[in-house]
Motif scaffolding. Structure first.
Motif, mmCIF file in Angstrom:
data_model
loop_
_atom_site.group_PDB
_atom_site.id
_atom_site.type_symbol
_atom_site.label_atom_id
_atom_site.label_comp_id
_atom_site.label_asym_id
_atom_site.label_seq_id
_atom_site.Cartn_x
_atom_site.Cartn_y
_atom_site.Cartn_z
ATOM 1 N N ARG A 10 -9.756 -35.055 39.812
ATOM 2 C CA ARG A 10 -8.945 -34.127 41.422
ATOM 3 C C ARG A 10 -8.162 -33.084 40.785
ATOM 4 O O ARG A 10 -7.693 -31.791 40.794
ATOM 5 C CB ARG A 10 -9.504 -33.911 42.710
ATOM 6 C CG ARG A 10 -8.887 -33.103 43.332
ATOM 7 C CD ARG A 10 -9.439 -31.548 43.399
ATOM 8 N NE ARG A 10 -8.927 -30.795 44.271
ATOM 9 C CZ ARG A 10 -7.999 -30.005 43.493
ATOM 10 N NH1 ARG A 10 -7.286 -30.057 42.421
ATOM 11 N NH2 ARG A 10 -7.076 -28.797 43.794
ATOM 12 N N HIS B 5 -9.309 -22.800 44.680
ATOM 13 C CA HIS B 5 -9.072 -22.303 43.961
ATOM 14 C C HIS B 5 -9.918 -21.145 42.730
ATOM 15 O O HIS B 5 -10.945 -22.113 42.139
ATOM 16 C CB HIS B 5 -8.319 -23.135 42.987
ATOM 17 C CG HIS B 5 -7.169 -23.487 44.097
ATOM 18 N ND1 HIS B 5 -6.305 -22.499 44.347
ATOM 19 C CD2 HIS B 5 -6.853 -25.187 44.348
ATOM 20 C CE1 HIS B 5 -5.833 -23.250 45.434
ATOM 21 N NE2 HIS B 5 -5.781 -24.579 44.857
ATOM 22 N N HIS C 186 0.019 -20.001 46.932
ATOM 23 C CA HIS C 186 0.882 -20.376 46.567
ATOM 24 C C HIS C 186 1.675 -18.799 46.597
ATOM 25 O O HIS C 186 2.193 -18.891 45.439
ATOM 26 C CB HIS C 186 0.077 -20.023 45.003
ATOM 27 C CG HIS C 186 -1.672 -21.477 44.138
ATOM 28 N ND1 HIS C 186 -2.096 -20.714 43.324
ATOM 29 C CD2 HIS C 186 -0.724 -22.647 44.738
ATOM 30 C CE1 HIS C 186 -2.768 -22.357 43.596
ATOM 31 N NE2 HIS C 186 -2.171 -22.956 44.115
HETATM 32 ZN ZN ZN Z 1 -4.460 -26.426 45.873
#
Ligand code: ZN
Ligand code: 2HG
Length: 475
Positions: free
Chosen positions: A332, A389, A429
């Motif tokens: 992952r 994502h 982010h």
């Molecule tokens: Zn992430």
């Protein structure tokens, strides 16, 4: 003041041993983790004390010198990189790296901004406590950066994000004054919650120098599974079932597409497909407990078997030991690295309400298939938080130029869809420099006006990380 003057004044202010000025020394501070930006700087300040940070900011404020705070430089949005003007100095917090205190009875730790996240986890562990923030870059990212970007990672479904771990902060304000709320209070309703403003502000309001953080009971039992699911809808269903069946012991729940396995097994040594045959989608899920219990694996197995009988799960395997578990996590956590090695990528760090996440994936994927023939979807992430994502990689054999030319339209289509789903175009982010225009596009005018007002109140001379989060106003 020209660069030479600035360097000599900073050298007197901080001491020559706290300033880097040579080209080779400056180099690592000039580019961001994803190599999206390359800036210039006359100097990097490396203070050892909060008092030095205070002197530095007071000086920069008086002389209108921009300051770019810099942690482990693992930001995805260029938040810690100076601009191309060559006028902004970089402030590295890495020497402010003391664990000031770990207090098991108070369930708290006071740590400085330059501490590496993994060191904070270890410090908690040595006091028989647990610090839950966990992410791929934990061996190099710093607490100051985690705070400034309100980092997320793989344990959010159970413990929340970085903001949820904060009890108090020590911050140097742009005028050099130190504001300390480094208490360890669980309850404190004394006016505005100022510390929360600095979390996620990406160094645009002041410099966080230390934080008091929450600690939790040590994890003493865990069970981890890697399971194939028919589609994202099944992943969301399975998450609810597991939360119910395990008495809410799910601490991680990650979605992985087939291409994630193809990329990691191709590019990352030692990664293997955990299952015997390929499937389109997978989840990596982990149950944990602070009790010494051996019931987690049977609970997880039982829930997966029940899901298997109904077609919610297609196949699966439980980690048999710690090495096995680490192998699942390596798969992952190395997807971003495998993506990077494989070629150019377009990244969308999105969040939508969990219940509508499957619809979002279906609609956004259909758009990509119809409009980006040079790309392939690499959509993975923290499905337990509704955070994906939603990335694209240059398809094998496709021209990088043609693929990158799709970037503006792709970003617009995906982020418009995120807005239609009442979601966020930046889940974990941050904004940095990369998403300033996105914030202007998607924030409500009222929100944006209040953000500018907050910036003006804390940093009237606009010296703190100029051009990040909000466009710099002309000074
Ligand atoms: Zn992430
Ligand atoms: C992860 O979850 C990181 O692995 C990076 O947040 C995601 O590269 C990405 O898009």
């Amino acid at each position: 003041m020209d660069a030479k003057d600035l360097r000599s004044r900073l050298s007197v202010l901080l001491g020559a041993d706290c300033l880097l000025t040579e080209e080779a020394q400056l180099e690592p501070f000039l580019t961001d983790h994803r190599k999206l930006y390359r800036g210039r700087t006359p100097a990097v300040a490396l203070p050892r004390t909060v008092e030095q940070v205070s002197r530095l900011l007071a000086f920069c404020n008086e002389n209108r010198v921009g300051v770019v705070p810099h942690g482990g430089n693992t930001s995805y949005c260029g938040g810690a990189t100076p601009d191309e003007s060559g006028d902004q100095i970089v402030l590295s917090l890495r020497r402010l790296n003391r664990i000031r205190n770990v207090d098991p009875l108070n369930w708290s730790a006071v740590v400085e901004a330059g501490c590496i996240l993994a060191d904070v986890q270890r410090a908690a562990q040595s006091a028989d406590r647990f610090f839950p923030l966990s992410l791929g870059s934990e061996g190099s990212c710093q607490i100051g950066g985690n705070l400034s970007t309100n980092a997320g990672g793989t344990n959010v479904v159970r413990y929340g994000m970085m903001r949820d771990q904060v009890l108090g902060l020590e911050v140097v304000l742009p005028n050099g004054r130190v504001m300390s709320t480094l208490n360890t209070l669980r309850k404190d309703n004394t006016g505005y919650d100022l510390k929360s403003l600095f979390v996620g502000a990406e160094g645009t309001l002041g410099v966080i120098t230390a934080a008091s953080l929450k600690l939790y009971p040590t994890i003493r039992a865990s069970a981890t599974a890697f399971a194939a699911v028919p589609n994202p809808q099944a992943a969301v269903t399975l998450l609810s079932e597991l939360r119910d069946a395990s008495g809410d012991s799910v601490s991680s729940f990650e979605l992985i597409p087939r291409v994630g396995i193809d990329l990691t097994t191709k590019h990352i040594p030692g990664v293997q497909d955990p299952l015997d045959r390929p499937y389109e989608w997978y989840v990596l899920c982990e149950l944990t407990s602070s009790r010494y219990i051996d019931t987690l694996a049977p609970i997880l197995e039982g829930a997966l078997e029940s899901a298997l009988s109904r077609g919610v799960v297609l196949d699966g395997v439980l980690a048999q030991n710690e090495r096995h578990r680490e192998a699942f996590w390596k798969l992952r956590e190395t997807i971003p690295e495998a993506q990077r090695i494989d070629g150019a990528s377009l990244k969308h760090d999105i969040c939508v309400p969990i219940a509508v996440l499957p619809d979002f994936v279906e609609r956004a994927s259909a758009w990509v298939r119809a409009n980006v023939p040079e790309g392939r979807l690499v959509c993975y992430g923290h499905v337990g938080d509704g955070n994906l994502h939603f990335n694209l990689n240059q398809a094998p054999g496709a021209s990088q130029e043609a693929f990158m030319a799709r970037e503006p339209a792709t970003k617009r289509a995906i982020h418009d869809l995120v807005r239609d789903f009442c979601g966020s175009f930046s889940a974990e982010h941050g904004i940095g420099r990369l998403k300033v225009a996105e914030l202007e596009t998607y924030a409500q005018p009222e929100e944006l006006a209040m953000m500018h007002a907050v910036k003006q109140a804390f940093d009237p001379n606009g010296i703190m990380n100029p051009g990040k989060v909000l466009r710099s106003e002309p000074r």
